[in-house]
Design an enzyme around this catalytic site. Structure first.
Site, PDB file in Angstrom:
ATOM      1  N   GLN A 128       0.822  -1.031  -0.053  1.00  0.00           N
ATOM      2  CA  GLN A 128       0.055   0.016  -0.077  1.00  0.00           C
ATOM      3  C   GLN A 128       0.899   1.450   0.061  1.00  0.00           C
ATOM      4  O   GLN A 128       0.307   2.476  -0.242  1.00  0.00           O
ATOM      5  CB  GLN A 128      -0.814   0.039   1.109  1.00  0.00           C
ATOM      6  CG  GLN A 128      -2.063  -0.994   1.425  1.00  0.00           C
ATOM      7  CD  GLN A 128      -3.037  -0.691   0.063  1.00  0.00           C
ATOM      8  OE1 GLN A 128      -3.222   0.417  -0.527  1.00  0.00           O
ATOM      9  NE2 GLN A 128      -3.998  -1.782  -0.166  1.00  0.00           N
ATOM     10  N   CYS A 142     -10.928  -8.767   1.502  1.00  0.00           N
ATOM     11  CA  CYS A 142     -10.966 -10.012   1.898  1.00  0.00           C
ATOM     12  C   CYS A 142     -11.736 -10.161   3.179  1.00  0.00           C
ATOM     13  O   CYS A 142     -12.493 -11.109   3.294  1.00  0.00           O
ATOM     14  CB  CYS A 142      -9.516 -10.493   2.297  1.00  0.00           C
ATOM     15  SG  CYS A 142      -8.112  -9.705   1.462  1.00  0.00           S
TER      16      CYS A 142
HETATM   17  C1  PLP Z   1      -3.788  -6.394  -1.316  1.00  0.00           C
HETATM   18  C2  PLP Z   1      -2.634  -6.409  -0.426  1.00  0.00           C
HETATM   19  C3  PLP Z   1      -1.913  -7.587  -0.367  1.00  0.00           C
HETATM   20  C4  PLP Z   1      -1.936  -8.608  -1.312  1.00  0.00           C
HETATM   21  O1  PLP Z   1      -1.526  -8.588  -2.638  1.00  0.00           O
HETATM   22  P1  PLP Z   1      -2.087  -9.326  -3.997  1.00  0.00           P
HETATM   23  O2  PLP Z   1      -1.211  -8.901  -5.160  1.00  0.00           O
HETATM   24  O3  PLP Z   1      -3.570  -9.016  -3.955  1.00  0.00           O
HETATM   25  O4  PLP Z   1      -1.868 -10.599  -3.607  1.00  0.00           O
HETATM   26  C5  PLP Z   1      -1.020  -7.699   0.685  1.00  0.00           C
HETATM   27  N1  PLP Z   1      -0.745  -6.801   1.390  1.00  0.00           N
HETATM   28  C6  PLP Z   1      -1.369  -5.826   1.490  1.00  0.00           C
HETATM   29  C7  PLP Z   1      -1.340  -4.549   2.302  1.00  0.00           C
HETATM   30  C8  PLP Z   1      -2.446  -5.506   0.428  1.00  0.00           C
HETATM   31  O5  PLP Z   1      -3.059  -4.398   0.428  1.00  0.00           O
END
Ligand code: PLP
Length: 389
Positions: free
Chosen positions: A178, A324
């Site tokens: 992020q 999720c």
């Molecule tokens: C979206 C997200 C992930 C997972 O990434 P993906 O590419 O969707 O597997 C991991 N950590 C954070 C903080 C996220 O926002």
């Protein structure tokens, strides 16, 4: 009006990124491991993408390992160091507000005999460096603490945690999914040994990400197979995805310089508007150490699910926390870890802004929200019938 305020869940692919990817589906289709001309052209594009990705975070190209996304990069970081350093110790330190990719991987390793300490956070969702230091033992081999939280936007003191880890000879991974493109950083300044990045959170495609793996880290691959990615991540590469991620990372400086201040201003307008129009609302997250694009509100006396449906009817896409976690009845583990009571956590709304959002969209949201909140509160208190409109 259709308004997308859920960029922490995923972002659209930037048209420039899409254009860069397109030739690599059907035209330049070679396998980068092939020695012939078809393969060589693709291999060159792959290595250029690696250079762009490395340059964006101050790394060397050979420290970049392409993965299927943030989740796989996180799994590789944590499992790879844990298994390779078992002879040195079995203790892992992480935080209570990590993404499930980190928490569930640590939980899984706990089932394999590793010990996991989950350090708490304060009311703003921030980890205390002293608590991390206190959690460390002679058996600690890895610390995994995220850079910026995906639900409330709080930015952790990662550089200090990294310095602590290095001084104790402990490997340090940070989930920067992020923060990358929102907060300027270089891997050396953060003192990280590994970071995880996801393409679809930074206007790149889904199903691609990378692990930054510092040279010299004692680490072992998680999957077995071919020798791709220098043996660190076997399997024929997702070439269009990698090219897209390289392009998305090359464009991060634009987002940092131009977009971050603009998003911060939109966020300020949102908070100002919501808190002035709606009684009894709480802003979750750190007052100063936060991402420019995420804001999390709690509305006591209503359920986030109902709020999301009402907003959706008005064309507004938001989230109750992480993508999720929403849909599940359990309130967010992040908000609970911040000490927010369950009833309040259940009425929480995450808005995450992105490059195409405008002031007019914020104002539209502010024009429809007060009615929705008032009606849902009336329904919850039994004063009105539950009708969506
Ligand atoms: C979206 C997200 C992930 C997972 O990434 P993906 O590419 O969707 O597997 C991991 N950590 C954070 C903080 C996220 O926002």
């Amino acid at each position: 009006m259709r308004v997308y305020f859920d960029h922490a869940a995923t972002t659209p692919v930037d048209p420039v990124v899409f254009a860069a990817m397109e030739p690599f589906f059907a035209g330049e289709f070679g396998n980068p491991s092939s020695g012939h001309s078809f393969g060589r052209t693709v291999k060159k594009a792959l290595e250029e993408a690696r250079e762009k990705a490395a340059a964006a975070i101050g790394a060397q190209p050979d420290e970049i390992v392409f993965t299927s996304g943030g989740t796989e990069a996180i799994n590789m970081a944590i499992r790879g160091v844990a298994r390779a350093n078992r002879d040195r110790g079995n203790h892992i330190v992480t935080s209570a507000v990590e993404h499930h990719a980190v928490l569930d991987t640590c939980r899984d390793l706990a089932g394999e005999g590793f010990e996991v300490t989950v350090v708490p956070v304060d009311e703003y969702g921030m980890v205390n460096v002293d608590e991390v230091a206190a959690a460390v033992t002679d058996r600690t081999i890895l610390i995994s603490i995220m850079h910026a939280n995906n639900e409330v936007g709080t930015i952790q003191p990662v550089a200090q945690i990294g310095a602590l880890a290095r001084s104790r000879g402990i490997y340090f991974h940070s989930d920067t999914v992020q923060s990358v493109g929102k907060v300027p950083f270089r891997v050396n300044d953060l003192h990280v040994d590994m970071i995880s990045i996801s393409g679809h959170k930074i206007y790149g495609p889904k199903g691609i990400g990378l692990l930054y793996l510092r040279r010299g880290v004692r680490w072992q691959p998680v999957a077995t197979g071919g020798g791709q990615e220098r043996g660190r991540r076997p399997g024929t590469e997702n070439v269009p995805g990698i090219v897209g991620l390289g392009e998305a990372m090359a464009r991060l400086s634009v987002h940092l310089e131009k977009e971050a201040p603009r998003l911060a201003e939109l966020r300020r307008r949102l908070i100002e508007g919501v808190t002035s129009r709606i009684p009894d609302v709480r802003v979750n997250g750190h007052p100063t150490e936060h991402l420019p694009n995420i804001v999390n509100f709690s509305f006591p006396g209503l359920e986030a699910e109902a709020l999301l449906i009402s907003l959706d009817i008005k064309g507004i896409a938001a989230s109750a926390g992480s993508a999720c976690a929403s849909g599940a009845l359990e309130p967010s583990h992040v908000l609970l870890a911040m000490g927010i009571p369950r009833e309040l956590a259940r009425g929480s709304l995450r808005l995450s802004l992105g490059k195409d959002n405008t002031e007019a969209e914020v104002d539209y949201f502010l024009s429809v929200l007060p009615d929705i909140v008032a009606r849902l509160r009336a329904v919850a208190s039994g004063a009105a019938a539950p009708v969506f409109r």
